[in-house]
Design a protein around this motif. Structure first.
Motif, PDB file in Angstrom:
ATOM      1  N   ARG A 178      36.814  46.489  37.157  1.00  0.00           N
ATOM      2  CA  ARG A 178      35.940  47.513  37.540  1.00  0.00           C
ATOM      3  C   ARG A 178      34.347  47.092  38.116  1.00  0.00           C
ATOM      4  O   ARG A 178      33.501  47.852  38.560  1.00  0.00           O
ATOM      5  CB  ARG A 178      35.704  48.641  36.246  1.00  0.00           C
ATOM      6  CG  ARG A 178      37.009  49.249  36.172  1.00  0.00           C
ATOM      7  CD  ARG A 178      36.781  49.829  34.548  1.00  0.00           C
ATOM      8  NE  ARG A 178      35.916  50.696  34.404  1.00  0.00           N
ATOM      9  CZ  ARG A 178      35.236  51.244  33.224  1.00  0.00           C
ATOM     10  NH1 ARG A 178      35.533  50.616  32.138  1.00  0.00           N
ATOM     11  NH2 ARG A 178      34.382  52.074  33.485  1.00  0.00           N
ATOM     12  N   ILE A 179      34.325  46.106  37.710  1.00  0.00           N
ATOM     13  CA  ILE A 179      32.864  45.568  38.012  1.00  0.00           C
ATOM     14  C   ILE A 179      32.597  45.430  39.338  1.00  0.00           C
ATOM     15  O   ILE A 179      31.524  45.512  40.040  1.00  0.00           O
ATOM     16  CB  ILE A 179      32.867  43.873  37.589  1.00  0.00           C
ATOM     17  CG1 ILE A 179      32.665  43.800  36.266  1.00  0.00           C
ATOM     18  CG2 ILE A 179      31.695  43.084  38.332  1.00  0.00           C
ATOM     19  CD1 ILE A 179      33.040  42.322  35.586  1.00  0.00           C
ATOM     20  N   ASP A 180      33.565  45.652  40.521  1.00  0.00           N
ATOM     21  CA  ASP A 180      33.368  45.823  41.862  1.00  0.00           C
ATOM     22  C   ASP A 180      32.586  47.085  42.077  1.00  0.00           C
ATOM     23  O   ASP A 180      31.910  46.926  43.247  1.00  0.00           O
ATOM     24  CB  ASP A 180      34.791  45.861  42.687  1.00  0.00           C
ATOM     25  CG  ASP A 180      35.551  47.127  42.285  1.00  0.00           C
ATOM     26  OD1 ASP A 180      35.569  47.717  41.491  1.00  0.00           O
ATOM     27  OD2 ASP A 180      36.145  47.693  43.484  1.00  0.00           O
ATOM     28  N   GLN A 181      32.786  48.021  41.237  1.00  0.00           N
ATOM     29  CA  GLN A 181      31.868  49.299  41.607  1.00  0.00           C
ATOM     30  C   GLN A 181      30.370  48.939  41.337  1.00  0.00           C
ATOM     31  O   GLN A 181      29.549  49.294  41.688  1.00  0.00           O
ATOM     32  CB  GLN A 181      32.344  50.316  40.640  1.00  0.00           C
ATOM     33  CG  GLN A 181      33.797  50.695  40.954  1.00  0.00           C
ATOM     34  CD  GLN A 181      34.245  51.576  39.765  1.00  0.00           C
ATOM     35  OE1 GLN A 181      33.526  52.490  39.464  1.00  0.00           O
ATOM     36  NE2 GLN A 181      35.476  51.486  39.381  1.00  0.00           N
ATOM     37  N   PRO A 190      23.669  49.624  43.255  1.00  0.00           N
ATOM     38  CA  PRO A 190      22.471  49.498  43.522  1.00  0.00           C
ATOM     39  C   PRO A 190      21.889  47.976  43.204  1.00  0.00           C
ATOM     40  O   PRO A 190      20.719  47.986  43.428  1.00  0.00           O
ATOM     41  CB  PRO A 190      21.661  50.498  42.673  1.00  0.00           C
ATOM     42  CG  PRO A 190      22.507  50.813  41.658  1.00  0.00           C
ATOM     43  CD  PRO A 190      23.900  50.576  42.298  1.00  0.00           C
ATOM     44  N   ALA A 191      22.461  47.253  42.329  1.00  0.00           N
ATOM     45  CA  ALA A 191      21.962  45.967  41.922  1.00  0.00           C
ATOM     46  C   ALA A 191      21.704  45.265  43.252  1.00  0.00           C
ATOM     47  O   ALA A 191      22.529  45.219  44.174  1.00  0.00           O
ATOM     48  CB  ALA A 191      22.983  45.375  41.082  1.00  0.00           C
ATOM     49  N   HIS A 216      33.250  39.293  39.924  1.00  0.00           N
ATOM     50  CA  HIS A 216      34.658  40.325  40.451  1.00  0.00           C
ATOM     51  C   HIS A 216      35.313  39.198  41.005  1.00  0.00           C
ATOM     52  O   HIS A 216      36.484  39.340  40.823  1.00  0.00           O
ATOM     53  CB  HIS A 216      33.845  41.173  41.600  1.00  0.00           C
ATOM     54  CG  HIS A 216      34.993  41.865  41.968  1.00  0.00           C
ATOM     55  ND1 HIS A 216      34.943  42.277  43.230  1.00  0.00           N
ATOM     56  CD2 HIS A 216      36.238  42.659  41.367  1.00  0.00           C
ATOM     57  CE1 HIS A 216      35.958  43.158  43.517  1.00  0.00           C
ATOM     58  NE2 HIS A 216      36.773  43.298  42.580  1.00  0.00           N
ATOM     59  N   ALA A 217      34.970  38.269  41.707  1.00  0.00           N
ATOM     60  CA  ALA A 217      35.991  37.228  42.421  1.00  0.00           C
ATOM     61  C   ALA A 217      36.971  36.510  41.371  1.00  0.00           C
ATOM     62  O   ALA A 217      38.145  36.363  41.426  1.00  0.00           O
ATOM     63  CB  ALA A 217      35.265  36.221  43.236  1.00  0.00           C
ATOM     64  N   SER A 243      39.842  37.456  45.997  1.00  0.00           N
ATOM     65  CA  SER A 243      38.916  36.644  45.547  1.00  0.00           C
ATOM     66  C   SER A 243      38.361  35.629  46.502  1.00  0.00           C
ATOM     67  O   SER A 243      37.165  35.518  46.748  1.00  0.00           O
ATOM     68  CB  SER A 243      39.615  35.755  44.515  1.00  0.00           C
ATOM     69  OG  SER A 243      38.756  34.941  43.843  1.00  0.00           O
ATOM     70  N   ALA A 244      39.250  35.331  47.689  1.00  0.00           N
ATOM     71  CA  ALA A 244      38.945  34.214  48.610  1.00  0.00           C
ATOM     72  C   ALA A 244      38.055  34.867  49.598  1.00  0.00           C
ATOM     73  O   ALA A 244      37.101  34.366  50.201  1.00  0.00           O
ATOM     74  CB  ALA A 244      40.326  33.970  49.433  1.00  0.00           C
TER      75      ALA A 244
END
Length: 387
Positions: A126-129, A134-135, A147-148, A177-178
């Motif tokens: 979920r970190i992809d969101q 805005p970060a 995320h990768a 990931s790549a």
């Protein structure tokens, strides 16, 4: 609830140590470091002076690292939910806490069934969101790197839990990931993802030529930035050549891998991916494929003794050791190593170990009437039923 010691993890990274490197210096398991950083356990008093020296802090500084909590009220496992609700407030300490959570999950891979970790890894995906939110600046970059890494771990878990059958899902995560790594221009991340795709080709599809091309590509990409990862990729180049029955090319790749690994140190970004047992494990597998069973047995037996803290890896080594012994017609020794492999798999259900162990059992069929062989076959039946 345990409070993640994000400051302890951050300090470890500042001095250039991976969890595995710190564990080796302290002569503990990597999962012990992960538990300290996640706040689930605390270093024993007698270990603290040495830990402080390695982290280059005094006793008071170490106490601060062991008691520090994340500011702003978001602690432990709540930090991801908190960040999802307030994406504009995420900062580097919060990212460090998420990184510790990832490290803790990854550290348990070799000790527990992968199916039990998939839900936790899915939360980290979920970190992809956040990474596309805005970060900005370093916060965004660290989120994308995390995320990768989470995608690579998820691919690894799915493939292992499927007993190395679900190639498509695993490759999808590795390729994601790549792609992230290329966007970040992070060659170490990219090489690691390519190497994981190589594993699917070598051990899943049994396509040695495709695996060889991927391993060579990973070694070339990582060569300038990570001797550890480049050396690991070259070990798989050697294994691909062994599967293709090219002994001279295999030996050359093993020599190159050894030289690269000799130049790796704790500051290497991929140092945590390589252990001191890696060379023996892969070289033993190479000689098994090449038919040099006595040499394979020597390397694999020594490696299995050193792998007590990495149970899934140890099951694979013990399975290959069993094959080397069967092919020398040493049935009693083969049954002994097979029984050890089964004991590891009863706890971890590692897909790679399962495949090799059942293959070894098939090669034992000519001796199935012998009591020792019959007994180990019964244990395998129980393992198959439970799986």
């Amino acid at each position: 609830m345990a409070h993640h010691r994000n400051g302890l993890a951050a300090r470890r990274r500042t001095v250039g140590l991976t969890q595995e490197a710190l564990a080796e210096h302290l002569q503990v398991d990597r999962s012990t470091i992960a538990r300290w950083e996640s706040g689930r356990t605390t270093p024993q008093p007698w270990m603290r002076p040495r830990l402080a020296r390695l982290l280059r802090v005094n006793a008071e500084g170490l106490d601060d690292l062991l008691t520090a909590r994340l500011p702003g009220g978001a602690q432990g496992q709540d930090v991801l939910d908190h960040a999802m609700l307030h994406p504009g407030r995420i900062d580097l300490p919060a990212v460090a806490t998420l990184r510790t959570r990832f490290d803790d999950c990854a550290a348990r891979y070799d000790h527990v069934p992968s199916a039990g970790l998939i839900a936790e890894a899915a939360q980290l995906i979920r970190i992809d969101q956040l990474a596309t939110g805005p970060a900005r600046g370093r916060v965004q970059r660290e989120l994308r790197i995390l995320h990768a890494d989470a995608c690579t771990l998820m691919g690894q878990l799915v493939w292992d839990a499927s007993q190395r059958r679900d190639h498509t899902t695993a490759k999808t995560y590795y390729e994601q990931s790549a792609d992230l790594a290329r966007h970040l221009r992070d060659t170490t991340l990219e090489a690691h993802a390519l190497l994981r795709i190589c594993y699917v080709a070598l051990y899943g599809a049994r396509d040695a030529r495709a695996g060889l091309a991927l391993a060579e590509q990973a070694a070339e990409i990582a060569e300038r930035t990570s001797p550890a990862l480049s050396g690991l990729a070259l070990l798989h180049v050697a294994e691909a050549h062994a599967m293709l029955r090219s002994a001279p090319d295999c030996e050359r790749a093993l020599s190159r891998a050894e030289r690269h690994l000799d130049h790796a140190d704790g500051s290497d970004a991929a140092a945590g991916l390589v252990s001191p047992t890696q060379f023996g494990r892969l070289a033993g597998s190479c000689y098994l494929s090449l038919g040099d069973h006595r040499r394979a047995e020597t390397l694999l037996a020594g490696t299995a003794e050193k792998l007590r803290d990495r149970r899934k890896s140890r099951a694979i080594v013990l399975g290959n050791l069993t094959l080397a012994r069967i092919r020398q017609r040493d049935v009693e020794a083969a049954v002994a190593s097979l029984a050890e492999a089964i004991a590891e798999l009863e706890a971890t259900r590692g897909g790679g170990g399962m495949n090799i162990v059942f293959g070894a059992a098939r090669e034992l069929r000519p001796w199935r009437q012998e009591p020792l062989v019959a007994e180990v076959h019964d244990r395998l039946l129980g393992l198959m039923t439970a799986a």
